[in-house]
Design a protein around this motif. Structure first.
Motif, mmCIF file in Angstrom:
data_model
loop_
_atom_site.group_PDB
_atom_site.id
_atom_site.type_symbol
_atom_site.label_atom_id
_atom_site.label_comp_id
_atom_site.label_asym_id
_atom_site.label_seq_id
_atom_site.Cartn_x
_atom_site.Cartn_y
_atom_site.Cartn_z
ATOM 1 N N LEU A 140 0.829 -1.220 0.000
ATOM 2 C CA LEU A 140 0.000 0.000 0.000
ATOM 3 C C LEU A 140 0.854 1.257 0.000
ATOM 4 C CD1 LEU A 140 -2.792 -1.311 2.347
ATOM 5 C CD2 LEU A 140 -3.167 -0.409 0.049
ATOM 6 N N GLY A 141 1.969 1.230 0.727
ATOM 7 C CA GLY A 141 2.900 2.364 0.710
ATOM 8 C C GLY A 141 3.446 2.559 -0.696
ATOM 9 N N ASN A 142 3.836 1.455 -1.317
ATOM 10 C CA ASN A 142 4.361 1.497 -2.685
ATOM 11 C C ASN A 142 3.312 1.999 -3.678
ATOM 12 O OD1 ASN A 142 4.914 -0.636 -5.321
ATOM 13 N ND2 ASN A 142 6.494 0.789 -4.689
ATOM 14 N N PHE A 143 2.066 1.593 -3.468
ATOM 15 C CA PHE A 143 0.954 2.027 -4.323
ATOM 16 C C PHE A 143 0.860 3.560 -4.295
ATOM 17 C CE2 PHE A 143 -3.643 2.898 -4.782
ATOM 18 C CZ PHE A 143 -3.938 2.185 -5.929
ATOM 19 N N GLU A 144 0.954 4.139 -3.104
ATOM 20 C CA GLU A 144 0.898 5.613 -2.999
ATOM 21 C C GLU A 144 2.113 6.250 -3.638
ATOM 22 O OE1 GLU A 144 -0.314 7.348 0.629
ATOM 23 O OE2 GLU A 144 -2.139 6.157 0.618
ATOM 24 N N PHE A 285 2.757 -3.571 10.183
ATOM 25 C CA PHE A 285 2.183 -2.772 9.092
ATOM 26 C C PHE A 285 2.917 -1.435 8.966
ATOM 27 C CE2 PHE A 285 -0.487 0.196 6.903
ATOM 28 C CZ PHE A 285 -0.977 -0.557 5.853
ATOM 29 N N THR A 286 3.175 -0.795 10.106
ATOM 30 C CA THR A 286 3.827 0.519 10.097
ATOM 31 C C THR A 286 5.188 0.441 9.404
ATOM 32 O OG1 THR A 286 2.705 1.089 12.148
ATOM 33 C CG2 THR A 286 4.632 2.409 11.590
ATOM 34 N N ARG A 287 5.970 -0.565 9.765
ATOM 35 C CA ARG A 287 7.299 -0.734 9.155
ATOM 36 C C ARG A 287 7.151 -0.899 7.644
ATOM 37 N NH1 ARG A 287 10.802 -5.269 8.488
ATOM 38 N NH2 ARG A 287 9.373 -6.662 9.576
ATOM 39 N N GLY A 288 6.215 -1.752 7.215
ATOM 40 C CA GLY A 288 6.013 -1.998 5.785
ATOM 41 C C GLY A 288 5.559 -0.740 5.056
ATOM 42 N N LEU A 290 5.907 2.455 5.871
ATOM 43 C CA LEU A 290 6.943 3.499 5.774
ATOM 44 C C LEU A 290 8.018 3.098 4.766
ATOM 45 C CD1 LEU A 290 7.179 4.686 9.500
ATOM 46 C CD2 LEU A 290 6.064 5.831 7.582
ATOM 47 N N GLU A 291 8.332 1.827 4.697
ATOM 48 C CA GLU A 291 9.290 1.363 3.678
ATOM 49 C C GLU A 291 8.702 1.543 2.273
ATOM 50 O OE1 GLU A 291 11.251 -2.210 6.267
ATOM 51 O OE2 GLU A 291 10.763 -2.668 4.170
ATOM 52 N N GLY A 292 7.430 1.151 2.123
ATOM 53 C CA GLY A 292 6.773 1.224 0.814
ATOM 54 C C GLY A 292 6.676 2.643 0.280
ATOM 55 N N THR A 293 6.466 3.601 1.179
ATOM 56 C CA THR A 293 6.382 5.004 0.730
ATOM 57 C C THR A 293 7.784 5.592 0.524
ATOM 58 O OG1 THR A 293 6.324 5.753 3.014
ATOM 59 C CG2 THR A 293 4.192 5.503 1.941
ATOM 60 N N LYS A 366 10.131 4.642 16.041
ATOM 61 C CA LYS A 366 11.195 3.658 15.796
ATOM 62 C C LYS A 366 11.479 3.493 14.297
ATOM 63 C CE LYS A 366 11.719 -1.255 16.917
ATOM 64 N NZ LYS A 366 10.980 -2.346 17.566
ATOM 65 N N TYR A 367 10.456 3.650 13.447
ATOM 66 C CA TYR A 367 10.643 3.357 12.016
ATOM 67 C C TYR A 367 10.628 4.588 11.122
ATOM 68 C CZ TYR A 367 10.009 -1.429 13.485
ATOM 69 O OH TYR A 367 10.165 -2.630 14.114
ATOM 70 N N ARG A 368 10.473 5.761 11.682
ATOM 71 C CA ARG A 368 10.318 6.963 10.839
ATOM 72 C C ARG A 368 11.623 7.314 10.122
ATOM 73 N NH1 ARG A 368 8.355 11.724 14.407
ATOM 74 N NH2 ARG A 368 8.511 12.812 12.436
#
Ligand code: ADP
Ligand code: GN1
Ligand code: MG
Length: 368
Positions: A140-144, A285-288, A290-293, A366-368
């Motif tokens: 979903l991050g990658n989609f955006e 989900f948060t880690r994924g 933020l990575e995807g975006t 932690k993941y930002r």
């Protein structure tokens, strides 16, 4: 099988090859009527397609909706090809009609469209593995990220004010005042819950209006069963259900995913002791996401991620409760008080998020 549909008429409009061997109702969406149709190819294997009747009570301008889907999927296809991906699997592929249209308006009513069936992948109503949810976040991050340079002006607003929580709240107050079905007396506790939190519904709207949050091209219906998970790799192979692609906030997509996937129980679970906001699921989900975006979210967006999870869950609860009070005219229901049960799970999640809010913030940091 519902005999109200004249499948014979609909199926011959689309560019399908082979002999029709099967039609089955498919999936668990709350909005459209979805079918899997199977064709047998001479000397070949069976081939499946998704055939859907668009819910035109909800999507009032199906032509515009289909224009959005055509534009977005064509745009995604080019990007997927450029990055060496598989455009037949990583985005929806429309099947056109014999008149080269992306939908068919049937003589007995209804707008129909069809997609190539994404094989070797599936959707889940409840997350079964942390890895799946991490991968859904990434997808979903990658989609955006892929749509970050899509010309937003080209998009029609398929449902105006879809995630305007302030307006959702005002509509709830109106439905409550009307109390058409005389149901309010039985759900006082839930009504109180909403009224106590009414103030929070303006927060994201105001940040967007003041320009403190950027407007992006967003999916707006990112529940976990709108991401297809690959059967072999567990990757989030394709983001589906593109009816609500509109300008919006990344916070809507993040929040709605947490709402639906971070709850280890079903959305309509009646035993509320099973419903919670699971921090491990939230973390994956948060880690994924933020990575995807590719870490392109602004500081303000990141700051409001935990709040957005709570607000999108609250908003969905308000919508379910409103529909219950209004006589169940929006979401499909399959039993008595179904929308009320759904509203209750959302409110239980909101309560749990209140309790875990500092932990959610620490995970985001932690993941930002
Ligand atoms: P709704 O808007 O009613 O939720 P969806 O477009 O999400 O409708 O479709 C309902 C279900 O059908 C999905 O959750 C998914 O399981 C399945 N589905 C939709 N499109 C495809 C596709 N192209 N390939 C395989 N399955 C699909
Ligand atoms: C609907 O279409 P579906 O089932 O993926 C709804 C979402 C809600 C969701 C709640 C267009 O999603 O907004 O969050 O139900 N879609 C629309 O489960 O209203
Ligand atoms: Mg769906």
């Amino acid at each position: 099988m519902n005999n109200d549909y004249n499948f014979e008429e609909v199926i011959k409009q689309f560019n399908y090859k082979g002999d029709l061997v099967d039609i089955q109702p498919y999936g668990a969406g709350h909005i459209n009527d979805t079918f899997a149709v199977t064709f047998h190819r001479p000397h070949g294997n069976n081939v499946r397609y998704i055939l859907q009747r668009i819910n035109t009570r909800i999507f009032k301008e199906p032509e515009k909706l289909m224009e959005n889907i055509e534009n977005v999927t064509e745009f995604l296809k080019k990007k997927i090809i450029a990055s060496g991906g598989n455009p037949k699997r990583e985005t929806l592929n429309l099947v056109y009609t014999t008149n080269h249209k992306p939908f068919y308006c049937s003589s007995f009513g209804g707008y129909w469209r069809s997609y190539v069936f994404i094989e070797g992948a599936q959707t889940y109503q409840v997350v079964e593995s942390l890895q799946h949810f991490y991968n859904a976040g990434k997808a979903l991050g990658n989609f955006e990220e892929l749509l970050s340079d899509f010309p937003a002006k080209k998009l029609h607003e398929t449902i105006p004010n879809f995630h305007n929580t302030k307006i959702r709240y005002e509509e709830f107050l109106q439905v409550l005042a009307e109390d058409k079905m005389n149901r309010a007396k039985d759900v006082q506790k839930e009504i109180e819950f909403v009224l106590e939190r009414g103030k929070e519904t303006t927060v994201l709207v105001e940040l967007l209006n003041s320009g403190k949050l950027p407007l992006r091209v967003t999916h707006n219906d990112t529940k976990f069963n709108n991401v297809m998970i690959d059967n072999d790799t567990g990757e989030g192979v394709c983001v589906i259900d593109l009816d609500t692609i509109m300008p919006g906030s990344a916070l809507y997509d993040f929040g709605d995913s947490i709402r639906s996937g971070a709850n280890p129980a079903e959305e309509d679970e009646r035993d509320l002791s099973k419903v919670s906001m699971d921090l491990q699921l939230f973390e994956h989900f948060t880690r994924g996401f933020l990575e995807g975006t590719k870490h392109s979210l602004t500081d303000t967006e990141i700051e409001y991620l935990p709040f957005a999870a709570k607000l999108m869950t609250f908003e969905c609860g308000i919508r379910f409760l409103s529909d219950h009070l209004n006589g169940d005219t929006y979401f499909k229901i399959h039993r008595e008080n179904h929308n009320l049960d759904r509203a209750r799970t959302q409110f239980k999640m909101v309560e749990d998020m209140d309790k875990k809010f500092n932990e959610m913030k620490a995970i985001v940091d932690k993941y930002r």
